[in-house]
Design an enzyme around this catalytic site. Structure first.
Site, PDB file in Angstrom:
ATOM      1  N   HIS A  41      -4.146   7.685  19.117  1.00 16.82           N
ATOM      2  CA  HIS A  41      -4.815   6.805  20.079  1.00 16.82           C
ATOM      3  C   HIS A  41      -6.070   7.481  20.616  1.00 16.82           C
ATOM      4  O   HIS A  41      -6.266   8.682  20.409  1.00 16.82           O
ATOM      5  CB  HIS A  41      -3.876   6.507  21.257  1.00 16.82           C
ATOM      6  CG  HIS A  41      -3.579   7.733  22.070  1.00 16.82           C
ATOM      7  ND1 HIS A  41      -2.554   8.605  21.741  1.00 16.82           N
ATOM      8  CD2 HIS A  41      -4.179   8.270  23.162  1.00 16.82           C
ATOM      9  CE1 HIS A  41      -2.543   9.607  22.603  1.00 16.82           C
ATOM     10  NE2 HIS A  41      -3.528   9.436  23.480  1.00 16.82           N
ATOM     11  N   HIS A 123     -12.267  10.678  21.701  1.00 16.44           N
ATOM     12  CA  HIS A 123     -11.714  11.401  20.551  1.00 16.44           C
ATOM     13  C   HIS A 123     -10.282  10.951  20.303  1.00 16.44           C
ATOM     14  O   HIS A 123      -9.612  10.474  21.223  1.00 16.44           O
ATOM     15  CB  HIS A 123     -11.738  12.920  20.798  1.00 16.44           C
ATOM     16  CG  HIS A 123     -10.851  13.366  21.903  1.00 16.44           C
ATOM     17  ND1 HIS A 123     -11.217  13.244  23.246  1.00 16.44           N
ATOM     18  CD2 HIS A 123      -9.608  13.883  21.913  1.00 16.44           C
ATOM     19  CE1 HIS A 123     -10.238  13.699  23.997  1.00 16.44           C
ATOM     20  NE2 HIS A 123      -9.229  14.087  23.222  1.00 16.44           N
TER      21      HIS A 123
END
Ligand code: ATP
Ligand code: MG
Length: 180
Positions: A41, A123
């Site tokens: 995620h 990220h």
């Protein structure tokens, strides 16, 4: 209901998730613990420990968000040596992603949260406890059509159950559609 450790995130659907999983598999940075595919995620805002009374306020902030869907291209991998995290990220952060994070943080002030002071660095963590890794460019990139964001909880470290759980999803507006 007990406190929960919560965060807003982008959670890729199956096809994109599998591309991240394949990238993680291919770029094994020496030692490290690979994230399960279902755990991959991109965190938008980390909330931390939240008591049930604030949960309603948080969900209200998400309900009020009016934001467009957008395309995210993941172009490179990298390594942060202090948290020992090996990650994949976009070369540039799309404006709608910046705006979404900004709007969430702005709304969350009303629920008593202090916005993160550090600048947002989108990220996807691929490995934890990595030792080293040389950044890898991804010539083709991973194309991630972002159509929703989620509220997720993270389970107690060391628990054998699923680490993260998606609690609720909010759709982003279709690109090109009038919003109001
Ligand atoms: P652990 O902390 O048990 O090693 P984790 O970092 O994946 O695992 P959480 O700390 O619950 O689990 O974090 C959930 C998500 O929020 C992760 O994507 C994590 O990177 C992110 N996150 C955690 N703390 C912060 C923080 N202070 N600022 C920004 N993002 C955070
Ligand atoms: Mg953590």
């Amino acid at each position: 209901m007990a406190d929960q450790r919560l965060f807003f995130a982008l959670w890729p659907e199956a096809q994109v998730r599998d591309e991240f999983a394949a990238l993680a598999h291919a770029s094994a940075p020496g030692e490290g613990r690979r994230h399960r595919a279902d755990d991959l995620h991109m965190t938008l805002v980390f909330l931390g420990q939240v008591d049930p009374s604030r949960r309603q306020c948080i969900e209200g902030v998400a309900d009020a968000i009016r934001a467009p869907s957008f395309e995210l291209t993941i172009d490179h991998t990298g390594f942060w040596s202090r948290p020992r995290i090996f990650w994949a990220a976009p070369d540039t952060t799309p404006e709608p992603l910046k705006q979404l994070v900004h709007d969430l943080n702005h709304g969350l002030r009303g629920c008593g949260f202090e916005p993160e002071q550090r600048s947002y660095k989108p990220h996807v963590t691929l490995y934890r406890k990595a030792r080293h890794a040389k950044p890898t460019p991804l010539p083709a990139g991973i194309q991630w059509p972002v159509r929703e964001f989620v509220l997720a909880s993270s389970a107690n470290p060391g628990s054998s159950s699923t680490r993260y759980q998606v609690l609720r999803r909010w759709a982003l507006d279709d690109a090109g559609e009038e919003t109001g």
